[in-house]
Design an enzyme around this catalytic site. Structure first.
Site, PDB file in Angstrom:
ATOM      1  N   ASP A 268       1.002  -1.291   0.058  1.00 20.11           N
ATOM      2  CA  ASP A 268       0.043   0.130   0.184  1.00 20.11           C
ATOM      3  C   ASP A 268       0.889   1.444  -0.028  1.00 20.11           C
ATOM      4  O   ASP A 268       0.477   2.176  -0.721  1.00 20.11           O
ATOM      5  CB  ASP A 268      -0.917   0.074   1.210  1.00 20.11           C
ATOM      6  CG  ASP A 268      -1.691  -1.157   1.464  1.00 20.11           C
ATOM      7  OD1 ASP A 268      -2.441  -1.548   0.430  1.00 20.11           O
ATOM      8  OD2 ASP A 268      -1.356  -2.213   2.281  1.00 20.11           O
ATOM      9  N   HIS A 296      -5.158  -3.317   6.350  1.00 22.05           N
ATOM     10  CA  HIS A 296      -4.679  -3.520   4.814  1.00 22.05           C
ATOM     11  C   HIS A 296      -6.192  -4.151   4.640  1.00 22.05           C
ATOM     12  O   HIS A 296      -6.293  -5.120   4.029  1.00 22.05           O
ATOM     13  CB  HIS A 296      -3.778  -4.651   4.629  1.00 22.05           C
ATOM     14  CG  HIS A 296      -3.684  -4.901   3.329  1.00 22.05           C
ATOM     15  ND1 HIS A 296      -3.108  -4.267   2.255  1.00 22.05           N
ATOM     16  CD2 HIS A 296      -3.952  -6.172   2.594  1.00 22.05           C
ATOM     17  CE1 HIS A 296      -3.081  -4.796   1.195  1.00 22.05           C
ATOM     18  NE2 HIS A 296      -3.885  -6.190   1.207  1.00 22.05           N
TER      19      HIS A 296
HETATM   20  N1  LIG Z   1      -1.002  -7.882   2.645  1.00 25.68           N
HETATM   21  C1  LIG Z   1      -0.906  -7.890   1.161  1.00 25.68           C
HETATM   22  O1  LIG Z   1      -0.455  -6.613   0.717  1.00 25.68           O
HETATM   23  C2  LIG Z   1      -1.481  -8.434   0.223  1.00 25.68           C
HETATM   24  C3  LIG Z   1      -1.694  -9.918   0.474  1.00 25.68           C
HETATM   25  N2  LIG Z   1      -1.842 -10.793  -0.372  1.00 25.68           N
HETATM   26  C4  LIG Z   1      -2.534 -12.340   0.065  1.00 25.68           C
HETATM   27  O2  LIG Z   1      -1.628 -13.206   0.045  1.00 25.68           O
HETATM   28  C5  LIG Z   1      -2.274 -14.483   0.261  1.00 25.68           C
HETATM   29  C6  LIG Z   1      -1.678 -15.371  -1.115  1.00 25.68           C
HETATM   30  O3  LIG Z   1      -1.785 -14.536  -2.226  1.00 25.68           O
HETATM   31  P1  LIG Z   1      -1.328 -15.562  -3.422  1.00 25.68           P
HETATM   32  O4  LIG Z   1       0.270 -15.772  -3.319  1.00 25.68           O
HETATM   33  O5  LIG Z   1      -1.477 -14.853  -4.576  1.00 25.68           O
HETATM   34  O6  LIG Z   1      -2.157 -16.964  -3.554  1.00 25.68           O
HETATM   35  P2  LIG Z   1      -2.214 -18.134  -4.132  1.00 25.68           P
HETATM   36  O7  LIG Z   1      -3.386 -18.775  -3.983  1.00 25.68           O
HETATM   37  O8  LIG Z   1      -1.529 -18.152  -5.405  1.00 25.68           O
HETATM   38  O9  LIG Z   1      -1.284 -18.911  -3.252  1.00 25.68           O
HETATM   39  C7  LIG Z   1      -1.560 -19.375  -1.881  1.00 25.68           C
HETATM   40  C8  LIG Z   1      -0.937 -20.602  -1.522  1.00 25.68           C
HETATM   41  O10 LIG Z   1      -1.194 -20.799  -0.052  1.00 25.68           O
HETATM   42  C9  LIG Z   1      -1.238 -22.148   0.064  1.00 25.68           C
HETATM   43  N3  LIG Z   1      -2.018 -22.474   1.350  1.00 25.68           N
HETATM   44  C10 LIG Z   1      -3.473 -22.453   1.569  1.00 25.68           C
HETATM   45  N4  LIG Z   1      -3.480 -22.634   2.783  1.00 25.68           N
HETATM   46  C11 LIG Z   1      -2.317 -23.284   3.237  1.00 25.68           C
HETATM   47  C12 LIG Z   1      -1.971 -23.417   4.663  1.00 25.68           C
HETATM   48  N5  LIG Z   1      -2.798 -23.728   5.619  1.00 25.68           N
HETATM   49  N6  LIG Z   1      -0.542 -23.569   4.795  1.00 25.68           N
HETATM   50  C13 LIG Z   1       0.253 -23.431   4.011  1.00 25.68           C
HETATM   51  N7  LIG Z   1      -0.330 -22.888   2.831  1.00 25.68           N
HETATM   52  C14 LIG Z   1      -1.357 -22.844   2.424  1.00 25.68           C
HETATM   53  C15 LIG Z   1      -2.181 -22.637  -1.424  1.00 25.68           C
HETATM   54  O11 LIG Z   1      -1.809 -23.928  -1.427  1.00 25.68           O
HETATM   55  P3  LIG Z   1      -3.279 -25.009  -1.843  1.00 25.68           P
HETATM   56  O12 LIG Z   1      -3.653 -24.469  -3.095  1.00 25.68           O
HETATM   57  O13 LIG Z   1      -2.977 -26.370  -1.779  1.00 25.68           O
HETATM   58  O14 LIG Z   1      -4.348 -24.512  -0.922  1.00 25.68           O
HETATM   59  C16 LIG Z   1      -1.324 -21.890  -2.060  1.00 25.68           C
HETATM   60  O15 LIG Z   1      -0.275 -22.497  -2.716  1.00 25.68           O
HETATM   61  C17 LIG Z   1      -3.721 -14.191  -0.006  1.00 25.68           C
HETATM   62  O16 LIG Z   1      -4.160 -14.386   1.258  1.00 25.68           O
HETATM   63  C18 LIG Z   1      -3.850 -12.834  -0.640  1.00 25.68           C
HETATM   64  O17 LIG Z   1      -5.172 -12.162  -0.220  1.00 25.68           O
HETATM   65  C19 LIG Z   1      -2.182 -10.763  -1.677  1.00 25.68           C
HETATM   66  C20 LIG Z   1      -1.480  -9.560  -2.173  1.00 25.68           C
HETATM   67  C21 LIG Z   1      -1.262  -8.523  -1.034  1.00 25.68           C
HETATM   68  O1  LIG Z   2      -7.240  -8.817  -1.748  1.00 26.02           O
HETATM   69  C1  LIG Z   2      -6.215  -9.360  -2.142  1.00 26.02           C
HETATM   70  O2  LIG Z   2      -6.082 -10.603  -2.095  1.00 26.02           O
HETATM   71  C2  LIG Z   2      -5.094  -8.676  -2.846  1.00 26.02           C
HETATM   72  C3  LIG Z   2      -4.673  -7.557  -1.859  1.00 26.02           C
HETATM   73  O3  LIG Z   2      -4.676  -7.726  -0.693  1.00 26.02           O
HETATM   74  C4  LIG Z   2      -4.241  -6.394  -2.666  1.00 26.02           C
HETATM   75  O4  LIG Z   2      -3.717  -6.336  -3.742  1.00 26.02           O
HETATM   76  O5  LIG Z   2      -3.655  -5.558  -1.953  1.00 26.02           O
END
Ligand SMILES: NC(=O)C1=CN([C@@H]2O[C@H](COP(=O)(O)OP(=O)(O)OC[C@H]3O[C@@H](n4cnc5c(N)ncnc54)[C@H](OP(=O)(O)O)[C@@H]3O)[C@@H](O)[C@H]2O)C=CC1
Ligand SMILES: O=C([O-])CC(=O)C(=O)O
Length: 457
Positions: A268, A296
């Site tokens: 952000d 966030h």
């Molecule tokens: N704070 C910020 O600024 C931002 C936060 N995010 C957040 O980051 C997170 C991840 O995003 P992204 O990488 O794009 O998502 P993806 O869906 O690409 O990846 C998430 C991964 O987490 C795995 N996963 C799910 N549950 C668990 C668990 N209990 N333990 C370990 N691994 C697990 C999934 O595996 P499986 O498919 O096997 O469930 C998947 O491989 C989301 O919550 C998103 O909202 C994203 C952008 C910005």
């Molecule tokens: O909502 C989401 O998963 C993505 C997110 O947090 C962001 O882009 O800031």
């Protein structure tokens, strides 16, 4: 056992990059046979710990080698004594090779290996982040890295794919890679834990459902960090809703200092700097002192009151207050959602960059007069914000991994009103998940209807 640790530091990748083929043969180093390599993947935690009776240090990567030498328990153990392959619980492929460090041509003046645990390691964000870390872009070019990758049972195969790509990248600094699906195993001895893995909100799912679902993941991971990680582990929560997930994780890890927990709001901050630079017609690096206050989510407050452009208050450079209040502010609050509409998926590369920035802000001294934003424990904050939240605040660091909250920022009426809304939202989120850290009687009543993550419009 100390010798085993040193051997681990000198594992394959770096040495392969630095010595000739004949040297490799001198050291009887060869690739693990395919069948053995595959047998190394993700054994169950129970089997390893009940069956082998190994010490803690003996249970991962190259570090297992000396333990096996002391008490060979398997045919592979004998092979490992001859210098080729040692079996770690979850070590992957080339990262299971070990060397005799005394035979290094030029011992490297590298620091002690840093162990980084990453959850959601097979996801989009990790696919960018892991390669930046392994390349030395985050912790520095003299910092050897061990990566402990956590997935879920669904992403287990994908995790192997990630580890294969890390192998094929020949990163000199990457000394160990292990993969697993048990936090209790993967978080062992972690110096940093980057908690990215979380469930996305599915169709028809209420935000309170998401809080519960992901909250449980972060409660379990907090307990695991408390039990097995380095007691000064630094924890950065990315998985959404990241502030409340960080709070849950922190409350479940009572032996780890609360100041060590962060929720990622650096993306952000970066988005806000970009939009201010664009409006002012200056390059990004002219924008400093950028605070994101609060959650966030779409209640976050990007602070144009205290931010600066070339050292001047933003309002002296961008005189269009209407734009700052009515265009800039919602643009940052909803940037994630707009990107999802264009891309068809949420920000991954820029999130990985912002994670790298967030870490670098803690391991390098903050430039004089500047600060950065991070979601941190609000206890003792000088702005009158409730004491028991993970709230994004302006921070400074001396580069030792710790930070202090910057005091003295001007909070005008406009900022105050919005910061309070974000605070109320975080208190309501906390009420929904209190039971996950042993406090009962919380009522889950989210304000403003159903508030949104940046990516959820
Ligand atoms: N704070 C910020 O600024 C931002 C936060 N995010 C957040 O980051 C997170 C991840 O995003 P992204 O990488 O794009 O998502 P993806 O869906 O690409 O990846 C998430 C991964 O987490 C795995 N996963 C799910 N549950 C668990 C668990 N209990 N333990 C370990 N691994 C697990 C999934 O595996 P499986 O498919 O096997 O469930 C998947 O491989 C989301 O919550 C998103 O909202 C994203 C952008 C910005
Ligand atoms: O909502 C989401 O998963 C993505 C997110 O947090 C962001 O882009 O800031």
């Amino acid at each position: 056992m100390a010798a085993a640790k040193v051997a681990t530091l000198q594992s394959a990748a770096g040495t392969l990059a630095g010595v000739s083929q004949s040297k490799l043969l001198d050291r009887k180093i060869h690739a693990a046979p395919l069948n053995l390599r595959r047998s190394l993947f993700v054994p169950s935690f129970e089997a390893k710990h009940n069956g082998m009776g190994r010490s803690k240090q003996a249970t991962r990567g190259g570090g297992v080698r000396a333990a096996l030498a002391e008490s060979p328990a398997k045919p592979e153990a004998a092979a490992s004594q001859n210098g080729a392959v040692s079996e770690g619980d979850n070590c992957f492929g080339v990262f299971c090779l070990t060397y005799d460090p005394t035979k290094e041509e030029k011992p490297k003046t590298w620091k002690k290996t840093l162990r980084i645990a990453v959850s959601g390691a097979a996801g989009q964000i990790s696919n960018h982040l892991l390669f930046k870390i392994a390349a030395g872009e985050v912790f520095g070019q003299d910092q050897p890295i061990a990566l402990n990758l956590l997935g879920s049972s669904r992403s287990r195969e994908a995790l192997e794919g990630v580890a294969m790509e890390l192998e094929d990248s020949l990163f000199p600094l990457l000394r160990e890679v292990s993969i697993g699906v048990e936090p209790m195993q993967v978080f062992r001895d972690a110096d940093w834990a980057l908690l990215i893995g979380a469930k996305p909100r599915g169709p028809g799912m209420e935000r309170s459902d998401l809080l519960e679902l992901n909250g449980q993941i972060f409660a379990d991971q907090g307990k695991a960090l408390n039990a097995v990680a380095n007691k000064d582990v630094k924890v950065l929560v990315v998985g959404n809703p990241c502030n409340t997930n960080a709070l849950i994780c922190m409350e479940n890890a009572p032996d780890i200092p609360k100041k060590n927990f962060h929720a990622l709001t650096r993306l952000d901050e970066n988005r806000a700097k970009c939009q201010l630079a664009l409006k002012a017609g200056v390059w990004y690096d002219a924008v400093t002192n950028m605070t994101i206050w609060g959650n966030h989510s779409t209640t976050q407050v990007p602070d144009f009151v205290n931010a600066k452009i070339y050292g001047h208050p933003v309002k002296d450079v961008i005189k269009d207050t209407h734009w700052l209040e009515n265009d800039f502010t919602p643009a940052i609050q909803t940037r994630g959602g707009k990107l999802i509409k264009k891309w068809g998926r949420s920000s991954a590369a820029s999130t990985a960059v912002s994670i790298a920035d967030a870490i670098k802000s803690l391991v390098t001294p903050t430039p004089e007069g500047d600060w950065f934003s991070s979601g941190v424990w609000s206890e003792g904050n000088p702005y009158g914000i409730a004491q028991d939240l993970v709230f994004s605040l302006p921070c400074r660091s001396e580069g030792d991994g710790n930070y202090e909250v910057v005091s003295g920022l001007e909070i005008d009426a406009w900022l105050r009103e919005r910061i309070q809304k974000s605070e109320e939202e975080l208190q309501a989120e906390k009420n929904c998940v209190k039971h996950l850290f042993g406090e009962f009687g919380g009522v889950c009543d989210l304000p403003f209807g159903d508030t949104l993550l940046p990516g959820e419009q």
